[in-house]
Write an enzyme that holds these catalytic residues in place. Structure first.
Site, PDB file in Angstrom:
ATOM      1  CE  LYS A 128      -3.415   2.673   2.420  1.00 38.07           C
ATOM      2  NZ  LYS A 128      -2.543   3.835   2.245  1.00 38.07           N
ATOM      3  CE  LYS A 206      23.947   4.929  -3.187  1.00 44.11           C
ATOM      4  NZ  LYS A 206      22.799   5.554  -3.756  1.00 44.11           N
ATOM      5  CE  LYS A 209      22.215  13.173   0.507  1.00 45.95           C
ATOM      6  NZ  LYS A 209      21.410  14.058  -0.268  1.00 45.95           N
TER       7      LYS A 209
HETATM    8  P1  TYM Z   1      22.039  11.903  -5.291  1.00 47.44           P
HETATM    9  O1  TYM Z   1      21.633  13.189  -4.671  1.00 47.44           O
HETATM   10  O2  TYM Z   1      21.482  10.648  -4.760  1.00 47.44           O
HETATM   11  O3  TYM Z   1      23.618  11.763  -5.230  1.00 47.44           O
HETATM   12  C1  TYM Z   1      24.483  12.780  -5.700  1.00 47.44           C
HETATM   13  C2  TYM Z   1      25.696  12.174  -6.377  1.00 47.44           C
HETATM   14  O4  TYM Z   1      26.481  11.413  -5.467  1.00 47.44           O
HETATM   15  C3  TYM Z   1      26.676  10.099  -5.967  1.00 47.44           C
HETATM   16  N1  TYM Z   1      26.665   9.158  -4.832  1.00 47.44           N
HETATM   17  C4  TYM Z   1      27.577   8.179  -4.664  1.00 47.44           C
HETATM   18  N2  TYM Z   1      28.658   7.828  -5.389  1.00 47.44           N
HETATM   19  C5  TYM Z   1      29.382   6.777  -4.938  1.00 47.44           C
HETATM   20  N3  TYM Z   1      29.067   6.071  -3.817  1.00 47.44           N
HETATM   21  C6  TYM Z   1      27.990   6.382  -3.064  1.00 47.44           C
HETATM   22  N4  TYM Z   1      27.695   5.681  -1.976  1.00 47.44           N
HETATM   23  C7  TYM Z   1      27.190   7.489  -3.487  1.00 47.44           C
HETATM   24  N5  TYM Z   1      26.065   8.070  -2.989  1.00 47.44           N
HETATM   25  C8  TYM Z   1      25.774   9.096  -3.826  1.00 47.44           C
HETATM   26  C9  TYM Z   1      25.479   9.866  -6.883  1.00 47.44           C
HETATM   27  O5  TYM Z   1      25.741   8.850  -7.817  1.00 47.44           O
HETATM   28  C10 TYM Z   1      25.331  11.217  -7.521  1.00 47.44           C
HETATM   29  O6  TYM Z   1      26.236  11.403  -8.573  1.00 47.44           O
HETATM   30  N6  TYM Z   1      19.409  11.703  -9.559  1.00 47.44           N
HETATM   31  C11 TYM Z   1      20.534  12.351  -8.898  1.00 47.44           C
HETATM   32  C12 TYM Z   1      20.418  13.855  -8.819  1.00 47.44           C
HETATM   33  C13 TYM Z   1      20.249  14.546 -10.131  1.00 47.44           C
HETATM   34  C14 TYM Z   1      21.225  14.678 -11.152  1.00 47.44           C
HETATM   35  C15 TYM Z   1      20.596  15.492 -12.147  1.00 47.44           C
HETATM   36  C16 TYM Z   1      22.501  14.214 -11.306  1.00 47.44           C
HETATM   37  C17 TYM Z   1      19.144  15.212 -10.526  1.00 47.44           C
HETATM   38  N7  TYM Z   1      19.351  15.788 -11.736  1.00 47.44           N
HETATM   39  C18 TYM Z   1      21.289  15.817 -13.317  1.00 47.44           C
HETATM   40  C19 TYM Z   1      23.177  14.550 -12.474  1.00 47.44           C
HETATM   41  C20 TYM Z   1      22.559  15.346 -13.462  1.00 47.44           C
HETATM   42  C21 TYM Z   1      20.594  11.837  -7.460  1.00 47.44           C
HETATM   43  O7  TYM Z   1      19.641  11.446  -6.896  1.00 47.44           O
HETATM   44  O8  TYM Z   1      21.830  11.974  -6.873  1.00 47.44           O
END
Ligand code: TYM
Length: 343
Positions: A128, A206, A209
């Site tokens: 749900k 992984k 946050k």
């Molecule tokens: P987000 O906010 O989850 O993460 C930001 C960036 O950090 C990288 N990242 C990691 N890389 C390696 N190991 C990890 N544990 C790890 N956690 C986070 C993510 O791969 C990312 O590069 N969809 C995207 C945000 C977004 C975006 C965009 C990115 C929106 N529009 C245009 C590039 C271009 C996101 O959720 O990233």
């Protein structure tokens, strides 16, 4: 108008303002941003609409988180004089481009996006809740991300491995626009990964946050040491006197790789000869991370004491980003033969 003119390599990337950044963000993406801002025209976006796709109930927290991300970026050395640093929602042209792209994006493309399926599964406790979470906005996540990139005609996108499928999607959307309207206007954006495209958190999953397994750039030294202490090591090593296996060490060993050959060679030798136990090995790693983050933490604290400065930096970037996105939008509309409707 230059509908077919190629733009030089353009960098575009973004991060969601859902909390303070961790070392996965840094080693998975930000180190490439720091490199690229020196060489290319770079656009770095705090993507607050993307945060809303999953945190729509906590919308009021988003502006504070925007500030936190800005502080993290500035503290690591993202330079608003070199790169354009801006907030997604301050550039409404991105929303209009998203709408236009949504018209040409087949429904089954969004429905089969694997990353979104994982997101819903992780966020929802049951069926749900999963239905509740899977909003229209969340379904459009990769279309919005395509609009983010294409609004700046980004050709290279420095991201972590988890964004790979979204980048494939953005390429498909760019190609589809070009094909439908018979132009070579949008570049097909390629991802660019670091040597650590997927950093694991202390629990071996992984680093994320919201998983409580992350080491934040802004954590205190004590927090970092405490978290590293919990890191999963070699599960087959029972006693301190047993020789360890670096290839079975789940978290500290891959993290050590970040800090170079010299330290990894030393760790390998000491671990595999039982010269060092996991507890001491992790304490040492925590120390190395703290040493690395020390100057970043110091800069962050100074910046945090000057909220006006951060606001001004974002306003400056927002205006620059908006001018560029406006240009792209009007060119895209002209290609579509829609421009007259804007007057
Ligand atoms: P987000 O906010 O989850 O993460 C930001 C960036 O950090 C990288 N990242 C990691 N890389 C390696 N190991 C990890 N544990 C790890 N956690 C986070 C993510 O791969 C990312 O590069 N969809 C995207 C945000 C977004 C975006 C965009 C990115 C929106 N529009 C245009 C590039 C271009 C996101 O959720 O990233």
């Amino acid at each position: 108008m230059t509908t077919t003119a190629k733009v030089a390599t353009r960098i575009m990337s973004g991060m969601r303002p859902t909390g303070r950044l961790h070392i996965g963000h840094y080693f998975g993406a930000l180190i490439n941003w720091l490199d690229f801002q020196e060489k290319y025209d770079s656009y770095f976006s705090i993507v607050d609409w993307h945060a809303l796709t999953t945190k729509y109930q906590a919308s009021r927290e988003i502006p504070d988180n925007v500030r936190e991300i800005a502080l993290d970026w500035l503290a690591v050395g993202i330079d608003p004089e070199r790169a354009t640093v801006y907030v997604q929602s301050a550039v409404p042209e991105i929303a209009e481009l998203h709408l236009l792209l949504s018209m040409i994006t087949p429904q089954n493309w969004v429905e089969r996006e694997p990353t979104l399926k994982d997101m819903v599964r992780m966020l929802a406790a049951d069926e749900k809740e999963a239905r509740d979470r899977a909003t229209y906005g969340l379904l459009g996540y990769p279309v919005l991300m395509s609009a983010d990139i294409l609004a700046f005609r980004g050709s290279l996108v420095p991201v972590g491995k988890d964004q790979q499928s979204h980048l494939e999607f953005a390429r498909d959307v760019a190609r589809r626009f070009n094909t439908i309207y018979g132009v070579d206007y949008f570049p097909e954006p390629q991802p660019k990964f670091t040597a650590t495209p997927l950093l694991k958190g202390v629990d071996g999953q992984k680093m994320g946050k919201s998983y409580g397994n992350d080491i934040k750039l802004a954590d205190t030294e004590e927090d970092t040491l405490k978290k590293i202490k919990q890191a999963v090591t070699d599960r087959t090593r029972i006693a301190r006197s047993d020789p360890g296996h670096t290839d079975l060490c789940e978290v500290p060993w891959p993290m050590y790789q970040i800090f170079g050959k010299e330290i990894t060679a030393r760790v390998k030798e000491e671990c595999e000869s039982a010269g060092i136990g996991c507890v001491d090995c992790k304490a040492r790693l925590g120390g190395i991370i703290n040493e690395f983050l020390g100057p970043i933490r110091e800069r962050r604290q100074k910046l945090a004491a000057d909220p006006d400065k951060v606001r001004q930096i974002l306003e400056y970037g927002n205006a620059k980003a908006r001018a560029e996105a406006k240009k792209t939008l009007s060119e895209a509309l002209e290609i579509m033969g829609m421009i007259r409707w804007r007057y």
